[in-house]
Design a protein around this motif. Structure first.
Motif: not given
Length: 401
Positions: A82, A84-85, A237, A241
């Motif tokens: 993704s 988002q990584e 991911p 976090t």
């Protein structure tokens, strides 16, 4: 054998170098930019610069779309699951500092961080300073004579107290690919994170960080034929976090009042302030240009040039190559000749190479050398560059010996 570069004409800098009598052999420090990148930068600024994510006007929307499209291109290039990584930084150095501060809360006194003896200062100092702040032990993995991490000793030193392994994919001094799969497995068996400095490695071939066993992977755009001041931190991911924000300001804030704040999830939570919008767009353009080339041809050209470089160095008496380079570069010392004098003589003949410790002072202390002369190649380099270098080298050595 003549080895012309079919890509050289795409890099306007070489016409300027030719006019100035410059032979550019310092790509490991920074790469020249193809016309496609220059066009992308010009188009962005000519159409109107704007900040991203915040404005509702047309220039802001256009900039945001281009910026986020660049993020997606990086994700595709790295085989990420993704966009988002992908965290935008201002270089490999900032990405590694982000990790050293963002993971700090997970370390306690007595924990161990493992690095190798060949690390660039960018992948040494953040961990060194974290160890000093938190009372950690910094463990250094030695090298084999060829310039690779010694796996037998690594198996002894990566142990139950290991919390993180930080390792370069490709040495900027020795030109050696490191055994990441084996090292990553050792670290993961102990429940440790694996950080890979891909600043040099990302330039030579397509690499999926997941296949390397990385939890985090960092690189800079300026070595990958893109602009300066743009870097990438890729993270799994789950690993992202675990990070805490390390810089604070606009863009990364979800909600704030005078006494407390809430921050965005990755990647925006780690992108405080105005990001390098133009540089990110330029990186996207560089990846588009590279993706349009035949990867096997790029690799074959680089490898053929390297073989020619290494053979020429081996044929010259008193010239020693450090380690056993595998791609892109060679770092040399010459018996009885100071590296600064040699660099000066080459510079006077228009040869652009790098001399010194290449931001790896501890490595040179271990090697017992004050520094080296590094010759590094790019896809635009050709055999004429090497002929000019060897002619200048012979002239310099004749005067210096």
């Amino acid at each position: 054998m003549t080895l012309p570069s079919p890509w050289r004409a795409d890099f306007p800098a070489f016409a300027a170098f030719e006019n100035d009598g410059i032979t550019y052999l310092d790509t490991a420090a920074t790469a020249q930019k193809p016309q496609a990148v220059l066009d992308a930068l010009q188009a962005y600024y000519a159409q109107g610069a704007a900040n991203v994510h915040r404005a509702q006007h047309r220039p802001g929307e256009r900039a945001t779309q281009a910026f986020e499209t660049a993020r997606s291109k990086v994700a595709t290039w790295l085989g990420a699951g993704s966009a988002q990584e992908i965290v935008f930084t201002r270089g490999t150095t900032e990405a590694l500092n982000l990790l050293a501060y963002g993971l700090e809360a997970h370390f306690k006194p007595g924990d161990e961080i493992v690095i190798s003896a060949l690390e660039h200062h960018a992948n040494l100092l953040p961990w060194q300073q974290l160890a000093l702040r938190r009372g950690l032990k910094l463990v250094v993995l030695p090298l084999t004579p060829s310039g690779h991490v010694d796996l037998a000793i690594a198996a002894e030193r990566i142990g139950p107290r290991t919390r993180l392994l930080a390792i370069s994919q490709l040495s900027n001094v020795l030109g050696t690919w490191q055994p990441l799969a084996e090292l990553s497995q050792m670290a993961h068996d102990q429940g440790a994170w694996v950080v890979v400095d891909g600043a040099q490695g990302v330039v030579h071939g397509r690499h999926r960080p997941q296949d390397l066993g990385a939890d985090f992977y960092a690189f800079s755009g300026h070595k990958l034929y893109a602009p300066e001041a743009i870097g990438i931190l890729w993270g799994r991911p789950e690993a992202l976090t675990a990070l805490s924000p390390w810089q604070f300001g606009g863009e990364m804030v979800k909600a704030a009042d005078y006494h407390q704040s809430e921050f965005h999830a990755p990647p925006m939570g780690f992108e405080a302030g105005t990001p390098p919008v133009a540089a990110a767009i330029g990186l996207g353009a560089a990846l588009d240009w590279l993706s349009a080339q035949d990867e096997a041809s790029l690799f074959g050209h680089e490898q053929a040039l390297c073989i020619k470089l290494w053979a020429g160095l081996a044929a010259r008496e008193g010239v020693r190559v450090l380690g056993e380079p595998q791609i892109a570069l060679a770092s040399i010392v010459v018996n009885g000749v100071h590296v600064a004098d040699l660099s000066h003589m080459l510079g006077e003949q228009g040869i652009a190479v790098r001399a010194g410790n290449h931001c790896a002072m501890p490595l040179f202390k271990q090697l017992g050398e004050a520094g080296s002369l590094r010759i590094s190649l790019g896809i635009y380099s050709d055999s004429t560059d090497l002929e000019r270098f060897f002619m200048a080298l012979d002239n310099a050595l004749e005067l210096l010996r």
